[in-house]
Design a protein around this motif. Structure first.
Motif, mmCIF file in Angstrom:
data_model
loop_
_atom_site.group_PDB
_atom_site.id
_atom_site.type_symbol
_atom_site.label_atom_id
_atom_site.label_comp_id
_atom_site.label_asym_id
_atom_site.label_seq_id
_atom_site.Cartn_x
_atom_site.Cartn_y
_atom_site.Cartn_z
ATOM 1 N N TRP A 97 0.462 -0.916 0.426
ATOM 2 C CA TRP A 97 0.125 -0.144 -0.271
ATOM 3 C C TRP A 97 1.139 1.631 0.035
ATOM 4 O O TRP A 97 0.553 2.537 -0.598
ATOM 5 C CB TRP A 97 -0.724 0.377 0.775
ATOM 6 N N SER A 101 -0.138 5.600 -1.517
ATOM 7 C CA SER A 101 -0.243 6.616 -0.002
ATOM 8 C C SER A 101 0.404 7.701 0.287
ATOM 9 O O SER A 101 1.621 7.453 0.647
ATOM 10 C CB SER A 101 -0.760 5.403 0.897
ATOM 11 N N HIS A 137 -11.676 0.002 -0.678
ATOM 12 C CA HIS A 137 -12.382 0.973 0.287
ATOM 13 C C HIS A 137 -13.212 -0.625 0.813
ATOM 14 O O HIS A 137 -14.410 -0.031 1.209
ATOM 15 C CB HIS A 137 -13.383 1.392 -1.563
ATOM 16 N N GLU A 140 -13.427 -0.159 4.338
ATOM 17 C CA GLU A 140 -13.577 0.842 5.449
ATOM 18 C C GLU A 140 -14.091 0.683 6.062
ATOM 19 O O GLU A 140 -14.602 1.671 7.505
ATOM 20 C CB GLU A 140 -14.348 2.138 4.706
ATOM 21 N N PRO A 156 -9.875 11.135 7.957
ATOM 22 C CA PRO A 156 -10.522 10.319 6.193
ATOM 23 C C PRO A 156 -8.870 10.028 6.019
ATOM 24 O O PRO A 156 -9.310 9.398 5.711
ATOM 25 C CB PRO A 156 -11.243 11.903 5.555
ATOM 26 N N ARG A 160 -8.203 6.139 5.179
ATOM 27 C CA ARG A 160 -7.964 5.171 3.403
ATOM 28 C C ARG A 160 -6.928 4.352 3.990
ATOM 29 O O ARG A 160 -6.178 3.855 3.411
ATOM 30 C CB ARG A 160 -7.709 6.717 3.057
ATOM 31 N N ASP A 161 -5.490 5.337 4.804
ATOM 32 C CA ASP A 161 -4.603 4.442 5.129
ATOM 33 C C ASP A 161 -4.410 2.784 5.537
ATOM 34 O O ASP A 161 -4.071 1.911 5.388
ATOM 35 C CB ASP A 161 -3.364 5.127 5.868
ATOM 36 N N ASP A 163 -7.476 1.628 5.270
ATOM 37 C CA ASP A 163 -8.319 0.289 4.646
ATOM 38 C C ASP A 163 -7.405 -0.022 3.623
ATOM 39 O O ASP A 163 -6.960 -1.443 3.730
ATOM 40 C CB ASP A 163 -9.289 1.082 3.268
ATOM 41 N N GLY A 164 -6.443 0.589 3.190
ATOM 42 C CA GLY A 164 -5.206 0.124 2.539
ATOM 43 C C GLY A 164 -4.565 -0.660 2.721
ATOM 44 O O GLY A 164 -3.864 -1.939 2.537
#
Length: 255
Positions: A97, A101, A137, A140, A156, A160-161, A163-164
């Motif tokens: 990831w 990012s 995604h 999440e 947010p 996202r990090d 999630d990844g």
């Protein structure tokens, strides 16, 4: 006619508290496995993988929360994630990831080819977006649920990090478990040593081995996922993940 008593549910072990509290559900785990293998995934294997992913994310969130608390931060930010990894190399997982990012762009360092030419970030990423990155995604809702259970909030960008990292970690776990099945399956002891990917194992960690498999060669079982966990994690985090996965699947079937 008196009302019939409710029929006993067939879900049985699926309704156990250990399984019910998993933020990453078996259906999501199986979807990730389908991205990398056509093998069937047993219920116990899905629960084991989901539990290991929860353990990893919990460790990262708690460490990031500790970093945020030191500076009286009200919400977790990407810098808290960096601090968590700096303090505990065991949580440096899902590294695929990092190329995608912004949080990690300044930390990846330079890479040069055999002629000494600088390799750009675009070249390092390649032309194909890995399934773990493309499917991040999907994680999440589970990440937000886990953040809530740990009593913290995150901006947010950090969500996202997380999630990844969760998506790439589970994808790597699925790929390794499928490879274990392809090689004949896994038991605790055997004679053929598996190749261990980064992060490197510590000297005190036991060797990873495979031997004659008890399964049918077409199903990823919990034992196969356990070997994959041993490949992906090390140290105290590995032991915690294995312990919590064993507790999660203790009252479940292996079908």
């Amino acid at each position: 006619m008196p009302p019939r008593p409710p029929r006993a549910g067939r879900a049985g072990p699926q309704t156990s508290s250990a399984v019910a509290c998993l933020p990453f559900k078996p259906d999501l785990v199986r979807a990730v496995f389908r991205d990398v293998t056509s093998s069937h995934v047993s219920r116990a294997a899905a629960w084991t993988a989901a539990s290991a992913t929860r353990t990893v994310l919990t460790e990262i969130i708690d460490a990031a929360g500790a970093a945020a608390a030191e500076k009286s931060g009200k919400r977790l930010i990407p810098e808290d994630l960096i601090a968590a990894i700096d303090r505990n190399v065991e949580v440096e997982v899902g590294s695929g990831w990092y190329l995608y990012s912004p949080t990690f762009h300044g930390l990846l360092g330079e890479m040069r080819d055999a002629e000494g030419v600088l390799v750009s970030l675009r070249e390092r990423r390649g032309t194909r977006t890995p399934s773990g990155v493309a499917g991040a995604h999907r994680f999440e809702p589970g990440v937000r649920k886990l953040l809530g259970k740990r009593g913290v909030r995150a901006v947010p960008a950090l969500v996202r990090d997380l999630d990844g990292i969760a998506s790439v970690f589970l994808t790597d776990l699925a790929r390794d478990a499928a490879e274990v099945v392809r090689r004949g399956g896994a038991e605790r002891f055997g004679s053929v040593t598996l190749t261990v990917p980064a992060p490197a194992r510590q000297p005190e960690d036991p060797p990873l081995v495979v031997s004659a498999r008890r399964g049918d060669g077409r199903t990823v079982g919990a034992d196969d996922v356990v070997v994959a966990v041993r490949q992906q994690l090390f140290g105290a985090l590995r032991q915690r993940a294995l312990t919590e996965a064993a507790e999660t699947t203790r009252h479940t079937s292996t079908g």
